[in-house]
Design an enzyme around this catalytic site. Sequence first.
Site, PDB file in Angstrom:
ATOM      1  CD  GLU A  97       0.485   3.219   7.834  1.00 10.92           C
ATOM      2  OE1 GLU A  97       1.393   1.960   7.669  1.00 10.92           O
ATOM      3  OE2 GLU A  97      -0.307   3.297   7.140  1.00 10.92           O
ATOM      4  CD  GLU A 104      -0.224   5.209   2.939  1.00 11.57           C
ATOM      5  OE1 GLU A 104      -0.780   3.997   3.074  1.00 11.57           O
ATOM      6  OE2 GLU A 104       0.828   5.334   3.260  1.00 11.57           O
TER       7      GLU A 104
HETATM    8  C1  BGP Z   1       0.257   1.619   4.593  1.00 14.40           C
HETATM    9  C2  BGP Z   1       1.633   1.702   4.174  1.00 14.40           C
HETATM   10  C3  BGP Z   1       1.710   1.717   2.824  1.00 14.40           C
HETATM   11  C4  BGP Z   1       1.130   0.560   1.979  1.00 14.40           C
HETATM   12  C5  BGP Z   1      -0.446   0.644   2.489  1.00 14.40           C
HETATM   13  C6  BGP Z   1      -1.243  -0.465   2.103  1.00 14.40           C
HETATM   14  O1  BGP Z   1       0.284   0.890   5.861  1.00 14.40           O
HETATM   15  O2  BGP Z   1       2.015   3.106   4.474  1.00 14.40           O
HETATM   16  O3  BGP Z   1       3.040   1.367   2.523  1.00 14.40           O
HETATM   17  O4  BGP Z   1       1.252  -0.391   1.292  1.00 14.40           O
HETATM   18  O5  BGP Z   1      -0.587   0.610   3.784  1.00 14.40           O
HETATM   19  O6  BGP Z   1      -1.088  -1.645   2.628  1.00 14.40           O
HETATM   20  P1  BGP Z   1      -0.494  -2.913   1.983  1.00 14.40           P
HETATM   21  O7  BGP Z   1       0.355  -2.559   0.951  1.00 14.40           O
HETATM   22  O8  BGP Z   1       0.175  -3.816   2.959  1.00 14.40           O
HETATM   23  O9  BGP Z   1      -1.954  -3.855   1.492  1.00 14.40           O
END
Ligand code: BGP
Length: 491
Positions: free
Chosen positions: A191, A386
């Site tokens: 990201e 993701e």
């Molecule tokens: C993305 C990231 C991840 C992950 C996911 C979910 O932004 O690449 O590392 O954690 O989001 O977000 P969160 O864990 O903050 O709920």
Amino acid sequence: MYATDYPRTFPANFMWGGASAASQIEGAWNIEGKGLSGAECIVGGGQHNATQDNVTLKELKAAMADQATNRYPKRHGNDFYHHYRTDIKLMAEMGFKAYRLSIAWSRIFPHGDDQVPNEQGLRFYDRVLAELRHYGIEPVVTLFHYDTPAALTVKYNGWADRRIVAAAKRYTQTVLSRYADQVKYWLTFNEINTGTTGFHATGAIDKDLTPAEQLQLRYQALHHQFVAGAIATKQLRELNPQAKMGCMVGRDQTYPASPNPADVLLAQKEDQLNLFYPDVQVRGEYPEYMNRYFADHHIHIKMAAGDQELLKKYHADYLSFSYYTSRVSNSRPLASDQKITVNMARGFNNPYLTGTPWGWLIDPRGLRVTLNEFWDRYRVPLFIVENGLGAVDQLTTNGQVHDDYRIAYLRDHLVQAKEAIKDGVDLLGYLMWSPIDLVSFSTSEMTKRYGLVYVDLDDKGQGSYRRIRKDSFYWYQNVIQTNGEKLEEEQ
Ligand code: BGP
């Protein structure tokens, strides 16, 4: 003459699987030669972004000196370090074709710029990759996932200082030399487009700066990341021309609040600030629209001789992205309670969508829009690396988790991914976030669970770390087995 046939479903070699990140799963933060990453210095507490955008050097140094594990949840993760065999076996049981993990820079170079790599750290990844190979699971490896070594923040202020590029080059050369023959799919920065939002992405501390100075520092840090990514791509091509280096962005599909041309224009301009990253990394050059933005904001990017040629020549082979939500651009000022701030999306509510318990708007169709837009704009293979739902799960007294809400979320997004494939999009795979419950990145808590497998662990780091299959585990297993054939019938 147009072909009358088109793909009706997921390709036979579609990469089904899941994704994770070292700092959210591994634990083992202070053993076998590992150094601290910035992520492991972020305190828990569950408040959105409370601790990642506002770190001071004093706070960082205090966290580095603090030996506590429970105060910093990313120091224990889900203890993948000691559970990787169990976890990979569970992934294999679901039929995973691919698994995305990241390598922790600070496990290989504890201070980030040590002269010699930490062999024990490398041996851990040797073991993980061997285990994946054993089950025929394709590894997809992220080189940098929000975990700049803390020592480099103290020394260089993270990515703000050009000197970090040399340290990153040594790190990427080390891991790529070791694994270029074993890993076909690589990603540079997770990201990367969140880099303007703060410490977590660039490891740079800028709390005492004015907003204008912050922007200058963050875009400069991002330039250094672009350069380091291009260097890693060059290294990989030299080591194994068959392997692929992708870039990775967090994608929040952007909509205008109305057909008012002012909203449409605003949506376009705001979206450009996110498309900037794949424009640089896939097309290989800074887009013209940023010249005006930089001038308007008094930003001056210092480039070294040869940077532009490097970016042009060593651009990404494919574009991967995370997709959780969408956002709205509104040219009219709205009351502050109509604004939402989720993940990196800072925008306005969308009355057509509902949110997750953490307020992330759920928008499966936006995924199809994103896939079509990215494919039209870049014409390189796309990879969803993701997508998932953070929710509170209840473990029943007989040890089950009935997470039908997660099944619905994943299914609805997969239906749209399939539609995009029918639209002609070249999609390599779908890696859900995340197979095994892990520490949330933005809130540093366990309560916000993403897994198909439940981990017995609470926000204070208490629990047995036992793994328990949720209902979604069996559902995803069936999706993979049937190559996503029956998704629509479930709706
Ligand atoms: C993305 C990231 C991840 C992950 C996911 C979910 O932004 O690449 O590392 O954690 O989001 O977000 P969160 O864990 O903050 O709920």
